[in-house]
Design a protein around this motif. Structure first.
Motif, mmCIF file in Angstrom:
data_model
loop_
_atom_site.group_PDB
_atom_site.id
_atom_site.type_symbol
_atom_site.label_atom_id
_atom_site.label_comp_id
_atom_site.label_asym_id
_atom_site.label_seq_id
_atom_site.Cartn_x
_atom_site.Cartn_y
_atom_site.Cartn_z
ATOM 1 N N SER A 55 0.828 -1.204 0.000
ATOM 2 C CA SER A 55 0.000 0.000 0.000
ATOM 3 C C SER A 55 0.864 1.257 0.000
ATOM 4 C CB SER A 55 -0.912 -0.018 1.235
ATOM 5 O OG SER A 55 -1.598 1.187 1.362
ATOM 6 N N GLN A 56 1.898 1.260 0.831
ATOM 7 C CA GLN A 56 2.802 2.411 0.891
ATOM 8 C C GLN A 56 3.575 2.579 -0.415
ATOM 9 O OE1 GLN A 56 2.966 4.586 3.574
ATOM 10 N NE2 GLN A 56 1.218 3.424 4.284
ATOM 11 N N TRP A 57 3.950 1.473 -1.046
ATOM 12 C CA TRP A 57 4.672 1.507 -2.320
ATOM 13 C C TRP A 57 3.825 2.189 -3.398
ATOM 14 C CZ3 TRP A 57 3.695 -1.222 -6.978
ATOM 15 C CH2 TRP A 57 4.744 -1.197 -7.917
ATOM 16 N N VAL A 58 2.553 1.823 -3.475
ATOM 17 C CA VAL A 58 1.651 2.432 -4.464
ATOM 18 C C VAL A 58 1.497 3.928 -4.184
ATOM 19 C CG1 VAL A 58 -0.742 2.509 -5.278
ATOM 20 C CG2 VAL A 58 0.418 0.311 -4.999
ATOM 21 N N ASP A 59 1.302 4.287 -2.921
ATOM 22 C CA ASP A 59 1.172 5.705 -2.573
ATOM 23 C C ASP A 59 2.440 6.480 -2.917
ATOM 24 O OD1 ASP A 59 -1.390 5.303 -1.630
ATOM 25 O OD2 ASP A 59 -0.805 5.297 0.495
ATOM 26 N N CYS A 60 3.590 5.896 -2.633
ATOM 27 C CA CYS A 60 4.870 6.542 -2.932
ATOM 28 C C CYS A 60 5.031 6.749 -4.438
ATOM 29 C CB CYS A 60 6.015 5.703 -2.375
ATOM 30 S SG CYS A 60 7.657 6.381 -2.703
ATOM 31 N N LEU A 61 4.760 5.719 -5.197
ATOM 32 C CA LEU A 61 4.882 5.815 -6.656
ATOM 33 C C LEU A 61 3.968 6.912 -7.196
ATOM 34 C CD1 LEU A 61 6.194 4.672 -9.197
ATOM 35 C CD2 LEU A 61 4.375 2.968 -9.274
ATOM 36 N N ASN A 62 2.738 6.942 -6.733
ATOM 37 C CA ASN A 62 1.795 7.983 -7.178
ATOM 38 C C ASN A 62 2.262 9.376 -6.781
ATOM 39 O OD1 ASN A 62 -0.006 6.231 -8.440
ATOM 40 N ND2 ASN A 62 -1.161 5.881 -6.560
ATOM 41 N N ASP A 63 2.711 9.531 -5.545
ATOM 42 C CA ASP A 63 3.165 10.845 -5.077
ATOM 43 C C ASP A 63 4.383 11.334 -5.862
ATOM 44 O OD1 ASP A 63 1.173 10.986 -3.157
ATOM 45 O OD2 ASP A 63 2.497 10.510 -1.469
#
Length: 94
Positions: A55-63
């Motif tokens: 979940s954090q990986w997806v958020d990081c990539l998007n940000d």
């Protein structure tokens, strides 16, 4: 383990968004201390840790893509995978 809030003064090493640097030490998150905290907090719960990191990986990539949409400065998905997952795969007991 509950996810600590990313607010100033928090004693935990949590990500600052949208830059994804630790709000405590300034290193790329997950920083070495965050990794230790996560490994300790999720001991014996490898699947739960993997889900949190995904979940954090997806958020990081998007940000990071939103911060630098066309500058080519966004880390590759492979680099982010290594940053978020390789250490956890090696460090969490089943």
């Amino acid at each position: 383990m509950s996810w600590p809030s990313a607010v100033p003064g928090n004693p935990f090493h949590v990500p600052g968004r949208p830059h994804w640097r630790c709000i405590r030490c300034g290193n790329e998150w997950p920083c070495p201390t965050a990794k230790t905290e996560l490994l300790t907090g999720y001991r014996g719960m490898k699947l739960s840790l993997s889900m949190l990191l995904a979940s954090q990986w997806v958020d990081c990539l998007n940000d990071l893509c939103a911060l630098n949409p066309s500058k080519g400065e966004t880390p590759s998905t492979r680099d982010l995978y290594e940053r978020f997952f390789n250490w956890a795969e090696l460090g969490v007991p089943d």
